[in-house]
Design a protein around this motif. Structure first.
Motif, PDB file in Angstrom:
ATOM      1  N   ALA A  28     -13.572 -43.539 -61.949  1.00 33.42           N
ATOM      2  CA  ALA A  28     -14.220 -44.772 -61.521  1.00 33.42           C
ATOM      3  C   ALA A  28     -15.503 -44.964 -62.319  1.00 33.42           C
ATOM      4  N   SER A  29     -15.924 -46.201 -62.424  1.00 37.83           N
ATOM      5  CA  SER A  29     -17.172 -46.538 -63.089  1.00 37.83           C
ATOM      6  C   SER A  29     -18.338 -45.955 -62.292  1.00 37.83           C
ATOM      7  N   GLN A  30     -19.231 -45.297 -62.980  1.00 41.98           N
ATOM      8  CA  GLN A  30     -20.384 -44.692 -62.312  1.00 41.98           C
ATOM      9  C   GLN A  30     -21.306 -45.775 -61.741  1.00 41.98           C
ATOM     10  N   GLU A  31     -21.379 -46.925 -62.414  1.00 40.27           N
ATOM     11  CA  GLU A  31     -22.269 -47.995 -61.966  1.00 40.27           C
ATOM     12  C   GLU A  31     -21.693 -48.782 -60.788  1.00 40.27           C
ATOM     13  N   SER A  32     -20.405 -49.132 -60.866  1.00 37.40           N
ATOM     14  CA  SER A  32     -19.828 -50.035 -59.870  1.00 37.40           C
ATOM     15  C   SER A  32     -18.847 -49.369 -58.906  1.00 37.40           C
ATOM     16  N   ALA A  33     -18.440 -48.147 -59.186  1.00 33.44           N
ATOM     17  CA  ALA A  33     -17.443 -47.405 -58.399  1.00 33.44           C
ATOM     18  C   ALA A  33     -16.051 -48.049 -58.466  1.00 33.44           C
ATOM     19  N   GLU A  34     -15.825 -48.939 -59.444  1.00 33.12           N
ATOM     20  CA  GLU A  34     -14.520 -49.578 -59.604  1.00 33.12           C
ATOM     21  C   GLU A  34     -13.559 -48.642 -60.332  1.00 33.12           C
ATOM     22  N   LEU A  35     -12.310 -48.709 -59.936  1.00 37.55           N
ATOM     23  CA  LEU A  35     -11.267 -47.891 -60.535  1.00 37.55           C
ATOM     24  C   LEU A  35     -11.116 -48.207 -62.015  1.00 37.55           C
ATOM     25  N   LYS A  36     -11.073 -47.173 -62.859  1.00 39.42           N
ATOM     26  CA  LYS A  36     -10.869 -47.335 -64.298  1.00 39.42           C
ATOM     27  C   LYS A  36      -9.542 -46.727 -64.750  1.00 39.42           C
ATOM     28  N   ARG A  37      -9.174 -45.576 -64.167  1.00 36.91           N
ATOM     29  CA  ARG A  37      -7.946 -44.891 -64.575  1.00 36.91           C
ATOM     30  C   ARG A  37      -7.385 -44.099 -63.403  1.00 36.91           C
ATOM     31  N   LEU A  38      -6.055 -44.104 -63.313  1.00 33.48           N
ATOM     32  CA  LEU A  38      -5.345 -43.325 -62.308  1.00 33.48           C
ATOM     33  C   LEU A  38      -4.311 -42.484 -63.043  1.00 33.48           C
ATOM     34  N   VAL A  39      -4.305 -41.168 -62.781  1.00 34.26           N
ATOM     35  CA  VAL A  39      -3.368 -40.258 -63.439  1.00 34.26           C
ATOM     36  C   VAL A  39      -2.564 -39.531 -62.374  1.00 34.26           C
TER      37      VAL A  39
END
Length: 101
Positions: A28-39
């Motif tokens: 997740a983005s450190q700034e927004s906590a939005e998901l960036k990648r799922l493995v």
């Protein structure tokens, strides 16, 4: 995710769909906590299966759909390792999404 609670399925041309256990990570983005990648990593296939390891990686980004921007998978990669040592890779990219009314 233990097999008893899993809903993750995998299927080949020679075998019917099978539910398997898996483990995974997310970024997740450190700034927004939005998901960036799922493995997702799955390797508990059992004896007699054609494959021994599957990794699904999904990258997320905001994509414009109609008048809005939505956090959706922008790219998905699947790597499959077979019992005989062969490897297969599949890549999907999502772009130019359309809104249907």
């Amino acid at each position: 995710m233990p097999l008893a609670k899993s809903r993750y399925q995998y299927q080949t041309n020679t075998k019917p769909a099978k539910i398997i256990g898996y483990r995974g990570t997310f970024y997740a983005s450190q700034e927004s906590a939005e998901l960036k990648r799922l493995v997702i990593d799955a390797e508990d296939f059992g004896r007699g299966d054609d494959f021994c390891h599957v990794t699904d990686t999904m990258d997320y980004a905001y994509l414009k759909v109609g008048a809005g921007d939505f956090l959706l998978p922008s790219k998905a990669d699947m790597t499959i390792l077979y019992q005989n040592g062969e490897e297969s890779q599949n890549e999907k990219r999502y772009s130019n999404c359309r809104e249907f009314k």
